[in-house]
Design a protein around this motif. Structure first.
Motif, mmCIF file in Angstrom:
data_model
loop_
_atom_site.group_PDB
_atom_site.id
_atom_site.type_symbol
_atom_site.label_atom_id
_atom_site.label_comp_id
_atom_site.label_asym_id
_atom_site.label_seq_id
_atom_site.Cartn_x
_atom_site.Cartn_y
_atom_site.Cartn_z
ATOM 1 N N VAL A 97 7.021 3.260 51.497
ATOM 2 C CA VAL A 97 6.610 2.974 50.118
ATOM 3 C C VAL A 97 5.348 2.119 50.060
ATOM 4 C CG1 VAL A 97 8.914 3.247 49.142
ATOM 5 C CG2 VAL A 97 8.211 0.997 50.007
ATOM 6 N N TYR A 98 5.012 1.417 51.155
ATOM 7 C CA TYR A 98 3.796 0.611 51.211
ATOM 8 C C TYR A 98 2.735 1.231 52.112
ATOM 9 C CZ TYR A 98 7.436 -2.666 49.735
ATOM 10 O OH TYR A 98 8.505 -3.254 49.097
ATOM 11 N N SER A 99 3.172 1.945 53.130
ATOM 12 C CA SER A 99 2.218 2.428 54.142
ATOM 13 C C SER A 99 1.412 3.631 53.677
ATOM 14 C CB SER A 99 2.950 2.775 55.444
ATOM 15 O OG SER A 99 3.830 3.863 55.266
ATOM 16 N N THR A 100 1.819 4.302 52.596
ATOM 17 C CA THR A 100 1.087 5.491 52.126
ATOM 18 C C THR A 100 0.390 5.229 50.796
ATOM 19 O OG1 THR A 100 3.067 6.356 51.019
ATOM 20 C CG2 THR A 100 2.676 7.082 53.294
ATOM 21 N N GLN A 101 0.000 3.980 50.582
ATOM 22 C CA GLN A 101 -0.716 3.660 49.346
ATOM 23 C C GLN A 101 -2.125 3.171 49.651
ATOM 24 O OE1 GLN A 101 1.259 2.529 45.834
ATOM 25 N NE2 GLN A 101 3.235 2.221 46.810
ATOM 26 N N SER A 102 -2.832 2.714 48.618
ATOM 27 C CA SER A 102 -4.225 2.298 48.761
ATOM 28 C C SER A 102 -4.359 1.196 49.804
ATOM 29 C CB SER A 102 -4.756 1.794 47.423
ATOM 30 O OG SER A 102 -4.126 0.563 47.084
ATOM 31 N N SER A 103 -5.583 0.971 50.267
ATOM 32 C CA SER A 103 -5.797 -0.034 51.311
ATOM 33 C C SER A 103 -5.344 -1.413 50.866
ATOM 34 C CB SER A 103 -7.267 -0.066 51.727
ATOM 35 O OG SER A 103 -8.098 -0.371 50.623
ATOM 36 N N ASP A 104 -5.506 -1.754 49.593
ATOM 37 C CA ASP A 104 -5.088 -3.072 49.110
ATOM 38 C C ASP A 104 -3.570 -3.226 49.148
ATOM 39 O OD1 ASP A 104 -7.638 -3.979 48.732
ATOM 40 O OD2 ASP A 104 -7.664 -3.740 46.563
#
Length: 382
Positions: free
Chosen positions: A74-81
């Protein structure tokens, strides 16, 4: 004095450049504890991880890493920020002294100044919004604003990630120092034939059936030489898109993109072809790739609202030194260490299980390993 060094990685796949990074850390801090926070089944660009989470954990432990923790899907496939926010936060919970990262520019002061401008300069957000209104995608808008404000051109992928990491450290007042190592190659260099090349170069070689034997450690070569990179990813994605009326409930699917995806899905024969058809000046290739992965994995905007706070730390593996360190700090760790696979208690883990089921069906089956939830133990690293 023993130092604790954090690394944020994807290991897609683990290669000689990663060994170089670990050796550089050990040269400077021979007695250090190295903790890696790694993405699980899919990467920040929305791509399938060609080494599964257990394979890359074992290889990392064999080559000098002491502890490997998971950055949930849920965090690893989102925007760089977002990627930076949660990976840095997880490492901070394990009391790292330094965050080690690679960068193209190799100028820590430049990266720091770029981060500080984004946090503290009130004109920055105004300028970014003005560029987006002109049709720029977000990374280009950020870069243009930095050029205008401080005359810094920051657009290489690792430089951008480094700025995101530094912003997170500064914004939260974390007592984490920076350990920058210059990258010896470019992410875009797909034809380079040195012993240290990018992960993209290696994946490209595997696709073209070229040898990677001198570019990865033996353990990785032995895994990949017998593993097909062919997957059912696109077939599953195509079925999902065709069978759903409205895709806008999924993360990153903005208004209007639903129509564009539906328009092109039956005209394309591969994921790359579909991404290129959907891509516009406003949306980067990586943004579209992540968006399609969220559709495939049914990751909804409603679910995203429910996982804004970290729920646990999941240890994927450790060495004897890593276990000793964890025992030393166990009473001070502010998040629960995930010891039981409890999807009812943890929303993030419920989603991770679903993602692992999808990964297991489109690529390689790791569901049994996932549910057993037993960290890999290596008594002594190299």
């Amino acid at each position: 004095m023993k130092k604790v060094i954090g690394i944020i990685a994807e290991y897609n796949p683990f290669h000689n450049g990663h060994i170089y990074q670990i050796k550089k850390i050990k040269e400077k801090y021979p007695e250090s504890i190295i903790i890696v926070c790694t993405s699980s089944s899919y990467t920040q660009r929305g791509e399938l991880s060609i080494l599964n989470k257990w394979e890359k954990t074992k290889v990392a432990l064999l080559h000098g890493v002491d502890i490997v923790i998971e950055l949930p899907y849920v965090y690893s496939t989102q925007s760089s920020d977002t990627f930076a926010k949660y990976s840095v936060s997880l490492l901070e919970k394990l009391y790292i002294d330094y965050l080690c990262f690679g960068s193209e520019c190799n100028d820590t002061n430049k990266l720091k100044e770029a981060a500080q401008v984004q946090i503290n300069n009130i004109d920055f957000d105004i300028k970014v919004k003005s560029y987006i209104k002109k049709g720029y995608n977000y990374p280009s808008a950020v870069n243009s604003a930095l050029i205008e404000l401080i005359d810094y051109d920051i657009k290489e992928p690792n430089d951008l990630l480094a700025v995101s990491y530094i912003k997170e450290i500064y914004s939260n007042g974390y007592f984490i120092r920076l350990f920058n190592i210059k990258r010896t190659n470019s992410y875009h260099d797909l034809d380079l034939n040195n012993k240290i090349v990018s992960a993209s170069n290696i994946r490209n070689r595997l696709t073209e059936r070229k040898t990677i034997k001198d570019k990865v450690p033996k353990e990785v070569y032995d895994i990949l030489k017998n593993k097909t990179l062919e997957s059912k990813y696109f077939e599953f994605l195509k079925y999902k898109i065709i069978s759903e009326d409205n895709l806008e409930k999924y993360v990153d699917v903005d208004e209007g993109l639903n129509v564009r995806i539906k328009k092109y899905i039956n005209k394309c024969n591969s994921l790359d072809e579909l991404v290129k058809h959907i891509k516009t000046k406003r949306y980067t290739y990586n943004r579209i790739s992540r968006m399609l992965n969220h559709v495939l994995c049914s990751f909804t905007k409603e679910e995203n609202k429910q996982i804004q706070k970290l729920e646990y730390i999941r240890i994927l593996g450790f060495t004897e030194n890593g276990r000793t360190y964890l025992n030393e700090i166990k009473d001070e760790i502010k998040l629960p260490i995930l010891n039981k696979y409890d999807t009812k208690k943890y929303k993030t883990l419920e989603i991770e299980k679903r993602i692992t089921e999808i990964y297991s069906n489109v690529y390689t089956d790791i569901l049994d390993l996932e549910i057993r939830n037993k960290p890999i133990y290596i008594k002594k690293a190299e």
